[in-house]
Structures are given as structure tokens and as C-alpha cells.
Design a protein around this motif. Sequence first.
Motif, PDB file in Angstrom:
ATOM      1  N   ASP A  98       0.851  -1.195   0.000  1.00 20.94           N
ATOM      2  CA  ASP A  98       0.000   0.000   0.000  1.00 20.94           C
ATOM      3  C   ASP A  98       0.882   1.238   0.000  1.00 20.94           C
ATOM      4  O   ASP A  98       0.897   2.019   0.962  1.00 20.94           O
ATOM      5  CB  ASP A  98      -0.920  -0.015   1.221  1.00 20.94           C
ATOM      6  N   PRO A  99       1.654   1.429  -1.080  1.00 18.52           N
ATOM      7  CA  PRO A  99       2.602   2.552  -1.100  1.00 18.52           C
ATOM      8  C   PRO A  99       1.882   3.884  -1.211  1.00 18.52           C
ATOM      9  O   PRO A  99       0.982   4.043  -2.021  1.00 18.52           O
ATOM     10  CB  PRO A  99       3.440   2.271  -2.352  1.00 18.52           C
ATOM     11  N   HIS A 100       2.257   4.824  -0.368  1.00 19.49           N
ATOM     12  CA  HIS A 100       1.668   6.157  -0.433  1.00 19.49           C
ATOM     13  C   HIS A 100       2.673   7.094  -1.102  1.00 19.49           C
ATOM     14  O   HIS A 100       2.984   6.939  -2.265  1.00 19.49           O
ATOM     15  CB  HIS A 100       1.263   6.616   0.961  1.00 19.49           C
TER      16      HIS A 100
ATOM     17  N   TYR B 223       6.920  18.765   0.932  1.00 20.95           N
ATOM     18  CA  TYR B 223       7.352  17.580   0.184  1.00 20.95           C
ATOM     19  C   TYR B 223       6.132  16.723  -0.167  1.00 20.95           C
ATOM     20  O   TYR B 223       5.946  16.317  -1.321  1.00 20.95           O
ATOM     21  CB  TYR B 223       8.337  16.771   1.018  1.00 20.95           C
ATOM     22  N   TYR B 224       5.303  16.450   0.811  1.00 20.46           N
ATOM     23  CA  TYR B 224       4.133  15.603   0.604  1.00 20.46           C
ATOM     24  C   TYR B 224       3.178  16.231  -0.415  1.00 20.46           C
ATOM     25  O   TYR B 224       2.680  15.561  -1.321  1.00 20.46           O
ATOM     26  CB  TYR B 224       3.422  15.390   1.940  1.00 20.46           C
TER      27      TYR B 224
ATOM     28  N   ILE C 121       1.954  15.251  -8.154  1.00 12.57           N
ATOM     29  CA  ILE C 121       2.449  14.446  -9.276  1.00 12.57           C
ATOM     30  C   ILE C 121       1.663  13.146  -9.406  1.00 12.57           C
ATOM     31  O   ILE C 121       1.395  12.672 -10.524  1.00 12.57           O
ATOM     32  CB  ILE C 121       3.945  14.132  -9.093  1.00 12.57           C
ATOM     33  N   ARG C 122       1.292  12.558  -8.274  1.00 12.88           N
ATOM     34  CA  ARG C 122       0.702  11.219  -8.290  1.00 12.88           C
ATOM     35  C   ARG C 122      -0.571  11.141  -9.138  1.00 12.88           C
ATOM     36  O   ARG C 122      -0.745  10.201  -9.916  1.00 12.88           O
ATOM     37  CB  ARG C 122       0.387  10.765  -6.866  1.00 12.88           C
ATOM     38  N   GLY C 123      -1.458  12.124  -9.026  1.00 11.60           N
ATOM     39  CA  GLY C 123      -2.715  12.082  -9.777  1.00 11.60           C
ATOM     40  C   GLY C 123      -2.503  12.038 -11.278  1.00 11.60           C
ATOM     41  O   GLY C 123      -2.985  11.124 -11.961  1.00 11.60           O
ATOM     42  N   PRO C 124      -1.776  13.015 -11.855  1.00 11.96           N
ATOM     43  CA  PRO C 124      -1.545  12.987 -13.302  1.00 11.96           C
ATOM     44  C   PRO C 124      -0.773  11.751 -13.758  1.00 11.96           C
ATOM     45  O   PRO C 124      -1.067  11.202 -14.830  1.00 11.96           O
ATOM     46  CB  PRO C 124      -0.740  14.261 -13.550  1.00 11.96           C
TER      47      PRO C 124
ATOM     48  N   THR D  45      -4.265  -1.811  -8.979  1.00 17.50           N
ATOM     49  CA  THR D  45      -2.866  -1.564  -9.324  1.00 17.50           C
ATOM     50  C   THR D  45      -2.577  -0.092  -9.118  1.00 17.50           C
ATOM     51  O   THR D  45      -3.212   0.775  -9.728  1.00 17.50           O
ATOM     52  CB  THR D  45      -2.588  -1.960 -10.785  1.00 17.50           C
ATOM     53  N   VAL D  46      -1.619   0.212  -8.242  1.00 19.50           N
ATOM     54  CA  VAL D  46      -1.302   1.600  -7.903  1.00 19.50           C
ATOM     55  C   VAL D  46       0.186   1.837  -8.074  1.00 19.50           C
ATOM     56  O   VAL D  46       1.001   0.909  -8.041  1.00 19.50           O
ATOM     57  CB  VAL D  46      -1.728   1.934  -6.457  1.00 19.50           C
TER      58      VAL D  46
END
Length: 740
Positions: free
Chosen positions: A586-588, A671-672, A678-681, A725-726
Motif C-alpha cells: 500500500d505505497p503512499h 514535500y508531501y 504528481i501522483r494524480g496525473p 494496481t497503484v
Amino acid sequence: MILLKGAPGSGKTSLIENLNLSPYTLGYDMFRELFAVTAPVAGDDNASLVLGQRIERQVVQATHDAVENRLKLGALVVIDATNVTVADQKVWRDMGHKYNYDVALYDVQSELTDDELLARNDLRGDQRVAEDIVVKKAQQSRESGVALGVHKIESELQLRKLGTVAERDFNLFDKVVVFGDIHSCADTLKEAIADHGDLDDPRIAWIFLGDLFDRGPDALGVFELLAPRVEQDNVFLIEGNHELNLRRVLTNTASKGSYRDSRATRDQLLAGGHMAAEQLAFLNHFVPFIGFTKAQQIFFASHGGVQVDKVPYSVTAGGKIIYDVSNIPDYYFIYGAASRTHTWNRQTEYGHDANLLASDDVVQFHGHRNGSRSDGPQPMDAVPNVWNLESGVETGGKLSVAVIGECGQTAGYQYDGPPFERPVVVPDMSAVPLSARLASDEGIRAKDIGNRITAYNFTRETFQKGQWNPETTAARGLFLRDDTVIARGYEKFFNLGEQHGYTKDDVIQHFELPVRISEKANGFLLIVAAVDGELVYYTKGGPTPFSKAGQQLFERRFDAEKRQKFTGLLSRTNVSVTFEVVLENDPHLVDIIGEDLIFLDVINNAIDFTFRPELEQAVQAILNIRRVPSTVVTTRGQLATAIDYYQHEIVFEGAVLLDAAGRMTKIKSDYYSAAKAIRGPLTGVLRGTAETLPQTMQETQHKLADSGIWQNLTEYTKVNPHGDTVLDMPRILKAINFQH
């Protein structure tokens, strides 16, 4: 609602055509055809539908939307789908029950063998499905039963009878009393009843044409007069649009803010001790119309007023009338006959020509409308054989009543309503039980998770529009059995600077010292409580694949003896304990060393959110677990310095601040926040919904390309506990040496 059950090729389509059910039938295949085209298939003489990837969800949603709209209109609905599992049936059952539908299942497959099904499947042309799917569905159909709340139809004869309503013989009664719209005018209603007899007198039939509630002063009085008598054989309730509105409010199917009058009625009844379930049980006794005979005269009663000569019927050998309303939705009887334009828009035509309703053979009673809105009510017997019993009782007008005597003759009576300028009862909602307050708030989503437990959370719309109140704020991972909180997480609190939250200056200047600052681990929240002497594990949504993964980690970490002691502590003290769960799969956004379970807080199981800090040491002593790292600041200068540190200088998620008065806020690190942007796009690129990152992120895209990640993005993923899949963002960010 009729559910047809059976594997592909079992004959559902043929049955639909033979019984002329096509106009009432919806199914996934119908919408697949609308979305799809056909194309040749290699090595196969038959073409195949081409649907495309990720379209099935749209097909399912479109089907459900179409079915639900027909349910809102009160139409006969036939579901042409395999429905071979109980889970399949539950989807339709829950949708149907929301609109007070009787849900029936007919097994079309019955005793058909696999060979017969496969042979039939070969004749389906471009609708043919793979043989292994046919066999699998057939076996599922044989093994599955019928979902609770769905009744099974045993024969086609039974199927043909659905949608038919037999007239009633009212010659059993000495007289019949028919009431027009009452609109919460309880005192006027009681006066009219007393003038004609006793509701409990079995020699008198009492018919109520709907719109019992709303607008008037005393909905509670009307409810408490009629609700205890709904099982009596001499009391007949016909559904009006205000009953329909009240049902929508009680089941949260109404649009937000609509039906203000019905919400006032609901709240009056709640304050009077009549919970939503009791109100719905009362509404479930209403019917769209009643046809009956007395003294050889045919009568018809509905709320809106209809052209009775257009309601199809047949006559049995014994001379009894059977109405076939399969092709007429309940809407027609509730809102009444209208022009094409009004009918298309599901509207009432108030100024219509009442002579259009007249019939030479049938005497009709209706309410709902009487002349245009700008005109005063017309006489109740202005049109021969049509009794219009809506006379504006709630606006200073009259309550109209028609009485059918022993020989079938009808006479009209009217009773003065209350003064139009009147105080409406404002209920004291503080006395309403918690579960009822939560159920009546449209901003809250309730989910039955079994064992008489309901999970509550605020809706997406509440979150997006910031529609916060004490109930929506509390309902964030809140679990009730009846009216008792058995587990709970945190109240909703906001990020620093977020709308509805605190600004940085608010915190520095007004938070009550000392302030505890706890590091925010980058995982998911696990809520653990004891129910009936057993531990339960929930995320904010209840039992989910994530809570199951959290439970498995908990049970790996703590043996049976520790879990038993922990259960005893939670049972004795009636609290929930929260943990942050960090899993490898479950990588965040922040790199982790390994899986972890971090003890956060002890929370009292009550609607009013409070911590139980005196129990923290007991939890740590039993589990020997690490508490979330935290510091306590005692000056405003220390507080300002700490906020800057957690905002600008750390490479983990952030921190949670708790002041001495119990106020809370979250700090998200730069940072977060940058990594999250970035994660969404990038997830859109992974799923094929985007080809590039936004222009502002082109430098990041170049770094991803230079490192080889962009070209091999699927290799930088993991499958989370939910099966999705994430992106493995910590690995990706580390590879490109990401700096905020």
C-alpha cells in the motif's frame, strides 16, 4: 420488479417476447449494444460486439440509472440479466426496496442442461458468449438460492398475473367515506371522522386519497390517528405526491434541499418518537389506486384523477373486474392525467378540463388538484361522475369528504380548515435519537455492515461543498448498533489553511497551550473496538479489504493472549483504539522501511468526540506497541517554530496538532503536497486516460524518461489490498531524486 434468472441461452429473451414484456425490460446487454459496434472474429463465422476496455463500468451505471428512473415513476420493471448469484439479486433488491417495490425472481434456466444451454448459445449470433462463461453461469445458477427479501415465482401463470389488480367488493360495508387531501390538518380530520362514524367500526370503509401530510399544522396528529389502523380491513390509503415526497426524504433519494414541507413532516414525526423505519412502514401500506363496487356501481379512487376509461381491464367469468396496469406507471395515478407536454415532464396539469376524466360507467374520486393554481377550488361535484375532493384545507379552505350510502348514492360534505396564518409545529430535534438524526441528514451516508451495525460517513458532496454540521462532522467512521456508538474514529478536522479549517495565525495566536504535535505516518487508519466480546477491525468505511489487511497485521503482531487482554480492556472501558497501518503493498508517498502498526489514540465510544488519554498506558502495556512520535510545545514561539518545521523541512507527510481545548488541525509538508500533485496525473498516464503530465510538470516527466521509468511505468506498481494496481510512488520519487 421481476428478476429473470438464468445463464446465457436459457431463454430469457424469448420469454420476454412471448409475454409481451419488452416495453418493461432493461438489462446490461441492451446498453452494451448501445455502446458497442460489431466486428468479425478470427476463426469464427459469427461477428462479435466490440465494447472496449473500461467501458463495462459505464454500461452498468447507465443500466442502473435507467432502472432507477423507472422505479421513481412506479413502472413495472423486468431485469434481463443472469442474476445467477445472490449478490447479483441483492443489487436489484436494494434498489427496488428503496422505492417500495415487491421484488420477484423467475428461474428461466430451471432444469436445462449444459448441452442445451450451449446449443442455444450457438444460435445467439453476435450476442454469443464464450462457452466456459455459459457453463460457469449455469452452475452458479443451480447452486445459488434466492436473496432474502426476494420471492420466487414458480410458474409463467404467476408471472402473467403480476401487474394486475382486482377490484374490491365494498358491498360488505354499510357505507364508504372518502377523504380528500388532508395536509396535516389533524383537528379538521378528526371532526370529519366523528361526523360519519368510528374508524374502528368494521361496517364503514374509510378511504384516504393521499396527501395526508405537509404544509398544515399537525402532521404528528394525522400520523398517530391513522398509523395504528393500517392493518385494519376497513382503512384504505392511496398514495399522493406528498407521501411520495416523504418517502424520498426518508430514503435519501431526494435531491438536497428539496421537499421542504416533507422534511418538516419527517422532523415532526421524529420528534414525536416515530423513527424513519416506522414512517416508512406506514408509507408501505399505500397503494396507487383502488377500484371497487358497491350496489352494482363501479367506483375508482386515485390521488391525481385519471381517465378511467383508458385503464385496461378484463372481466372474469364471475363478473369481477381485473385491472391490468402493467403498462401504466404509478406516476399516472399519483399526478393524474395531463397533456402530452405535462406528461413528458412528469407534471400535473392543474388547469385541465375536468370533463376529460368523466366516464359514463365509473364514478371517480380524486384529490390533488382543483382548477388552476390562481383560481379558487371548484365545487367537488362540478363534473358528473367525478368527485374532486381537493379544496385547499391547509390554506384556509375546506376538507372535502364524499360518502357512498348503502344503495350506491354519493353525497358531499365539507369542513373548515384551520386559519391560513397559523404557527406550524417546530419540533425539538434534541430529543430525537442519534440514529434518526444521522439517517435524516442527507450529507451522511449510512451502510448496513451486518450484526445490526450501521457504518456512517459523510458523503462526497458534503466533502466537496463543505456542508459541515455537528452530525456530518461526527459521522466520519462512526459505527452504531441501534442508537449506541460501538466504535468510532476521529471527527472530521481540516488541514492548516484549508477552507473551514484554521489558518496559521489562528493556531499560533488562539490554540490553547500546551499543544501536542504528533507525526503523521503515511498509511491508513485502522479502528479497533470490542463488540460482543470480539475485536472488530474497521477503516472509516467499515469492514473493507484494507481493514482485513490491517486485522491480519494486527494478528501477526499480537498473539491470542494479548488480543484477549486487549479485548477485555476495550469491553470494560467502551472505547475504540486507532492505529496507523503501513503496508508494503500500500505505497503512499513517503518511503517506508517495512510494514508497521502505530498506536495513535484511545477514543470514547460516544457521539461527542473525546479522547481517553488515561487509557494510553494500559494499551501500551498490553500490546507493548510503539506510540506515534509526538512532542508538546508550551509557548507560542515554540508552536510557530514547529509549524514551520513540519511545513517546510521534513520529508514525511506532516503532523497533527491537538490543543488543550481539544481543537485539531493537520499540517501537510511541502514535500508531501508536491509529491501528491504528481501522483494524480501520473496515475492517469498509467491508466491510459492521459498521455503526458501537465505542462508545469514537464521537468519531472523528463526525469522519469531519463531514468527509464516513463517507458516502463507498469513495472513501478503494486497491487494494494483492494486489488487495485497503484503506483509505487516512494520508489519512483527516490529514483528521480525528487526534491520539493
